[in-house]
Design a protein around this motif. Sequence first.
Motif, PDB file in Angstrom:
ATOM      1  N   SER A  98       0.774  -1.284   0.203  1.00 53.69           N
ATOM      2  CA  SER A  98      -0.044   0.013  -0.111  1.00 53.69           C
ATOM      3  C   SER A  98       0.828   1.235  -0.022  1.00 53.69           C
ATOM      4  O   SER A  98       0.640   2.377  -0.634  1.00 53.69           O
ATOM      5  CB  SER A  98      -0.845  -0.025   1.242  1.00 53.69           C
ATOM      6  N   GLU A  99       1.828   1.182   0.623  1.00 51.31           N
ATOM      7  CA  GLU A  99       2.797   2.161   0.718  1.00 51.31           C
ATOM      8  C   GLU A  99       3.529   2.488  -0.403  1.00 51.31           C
ATOM      9  O   GLU A  99       3.731   3.767  -1.006  1.00 51.31           O
ATOM     10  CB  GLU A  99       3.824   2.245   1.820  1.00 51.31           C
ATOM     11  N   ALA A 100       3.968   1.601  -1.280  1.00 51.50           N
ATOM     12  CA  ALA A 100       4.600   1.511  -2.632  1.00 51.50           C
ATOM     13  C   ALA A 100       3.627   2.103  -3.504  1.00 51.50           C
ATOM     14  O   ALA A 100       4.060   2.858  -4.308  1.00 51.50           O
ATOM     15  CB  ALA A 100       5.242   0.266  -2.924  1.00 51.50           C
ATOM     16  N   MET A 101       2.498   1.620  -3.323  1.00 52.86           N
ATOM     17  CA  MET A 101       1.260   2.028  -4.318  1.00 52.86           C
ATOM     18  C   MET A 101       1.113   3.556  -4.161  1.00 52.86           C
ATOM     19  O   MET A 101       0.998   4.255  -5.098  1.00 52.86           O
ATOM     20  CB  MET A 101      -0.097   1.554  -3.851  1.00 52.86           C
TER      21      MET A 101
ATOM     22  N   LYS B  80       2.031   6.327  -6.968  1.00 55.31           N
ATOM     23  CA  LYS B  80       0.772   6.608  -7.377  1.00 55.31           C
ATOM     24  C   LYS B  80       0.030   5.697  -8.463  1.00 55.31           C
ATOM     25  O   LYS B  80      -0.446   6.368  -9.489  1.00 55.31           O
ATOM     26  CB  LYS B  80       0.582   8.045  -7.814  1.00 55.31           C
ATOM     27  N   ILE B  81       0.167   4.363  -8.363  1.00 53.46           N
ATOM     28  CA  ILE B  81      -0.296   3.237  -9.219  1.00 53.46           C
ATOM     29  C   ILE B  81      -1.197   2.588  -8.260  1.00 53.46           C
ATOM     30  O   ILE B  81      -1.401   2.382  -7.300  1.00 53.46           O
ATOM     31  CB  ILE B  81       0.569   2.612  -9.844  1.00 53.46           C
ATOM     32  N   GLY B  82      -2.077   1.785  -9.197  1.00 55.03           N
ATOM     33  CA  GLY B  82      -2.977   0.764  -8.293  1.00 55.03           C
ATOM     34  C   GLY B  82      -2.284  -0.616  -8.058  1.00 55.03           C
ATOM     35  O   GLY B  82      -1.102  -0.996  -8.282  1.00 55.03           O
ATOM     36  N   ARG B  83      -3.128  -1.395  -7.154  1.00 60.56           N
ATOM     37  CA  ARG B  83      -2.608  -2.544  -6.632  1.00 60.56           C
ATOM     38  C   ARG B  83      -2.152  -3.595  -7.784  1.00 60.56           C
ATOM     39  O   ARG B  83      -0.964  -4.135  -7.934  1.00 60.56           O
ATOM     40  CB  ARG B  83      -3.799  -3.286  -5.752  1.00 60.56           C
ATOM     41  N   SER B  84      -2.978  -3.850  -8.854  1.00 59.06           N
ATOM     42  CA  SER B  84      -2.677  -4.594 -10.062  1.00 59.06           C
ATOM     43  C   SER B  84      -1.437  -4.260 -10.867  1.00 59.06           C
ATOM     44  O   SER B  84      -0.476  -4.798 -11.034  1.00 59.06           O
ATOM     45  CB  SER B  84      -3.817  -4.509 -10.988  1.00 59.06           C
ATOM     46  N   ALA B  85      -1.367  -2.809 -11.034  1.00 60.98           N
ATOM     47  CA  ALA B  85       0.113  -2.352 -11.795  1.00 60.98           C
ATOM     48  C   ALA B  85       1.136  -2.479 -10.908  1.00 60.98           C
ATOM     49  O   ALA B  85       2.452  -2.928 -11.370  1.00 60.98           O
ATOM     50  CB  ALA B  85      -0.185  -0.813 -11.856  1.00 60.98           C
ATOM     51  N   LEU B  86       1.255  -2.473  -9.348  1.00 60.38           N
ATOM     52  CA  LEU B  86       2.288  -2.782  -8.720  1.00 60.38           C
ATOM     53  C   LEU B  86       2.566  -4.225  -8.552  1.00 60.38           C
ATOM     54  O   LEU B  86       3.811  -4.740  -8.933  1.00 60.38           O
ATOM     55  CB  LEU B  86       2.033  -2.213  -7.224  1.00 60.38           C
ATOM     56  N   TYR B  87       1.611  -4.987  -8.512  1.00 57.66           N
ATOM     57  CA  TYR B  87       1.986  -6.546  -8.398  1.00 57.66           C
ATOM     58  C   TYR B  87       2.603  -6.947  -9.918  1.00 57.66           C
ATOM     59  O   TYR B  87       3.322  -7.726 -10.054  1.00 57.66           O
ATOM     60  CB  TYR B  87       0.791  -7.428  -7.951  1.00 57.66           C
TER      61      TYR B  87
END
Length: 61
Positions: A10-13, A17-24
Motif C-alpha cells: 500500500s505504501e509503495a502504491m 501513485k499506481i494501483g494494486r494490479s499495476a504494482l503487482y
Amino acid sequence: MRDDELLTVSEAMARLKIGRSALYDLLRTRRLASLTIGRARRIPAHALDDYVQRHLEEAAR
C-alpha cells in the motif's frame, strides 16, 4: 526517506501513485525488487528510486 526503509504494498502504491494490479505486475515481472518476510511482501524504498530512475532513462531514449 531512508534507504533501508521497507514499504508495504500500500505504501509503495501511494508513493508511485499506481494501483494494486499495476504494482503487482511490476513485482511479478521483476521490474521492481521486493522481498517476502513470512507472508508479508515488502519493497525496499531504494527499489522505488531505482525503478523511477530506470523508467526516466528509458523515456529519455
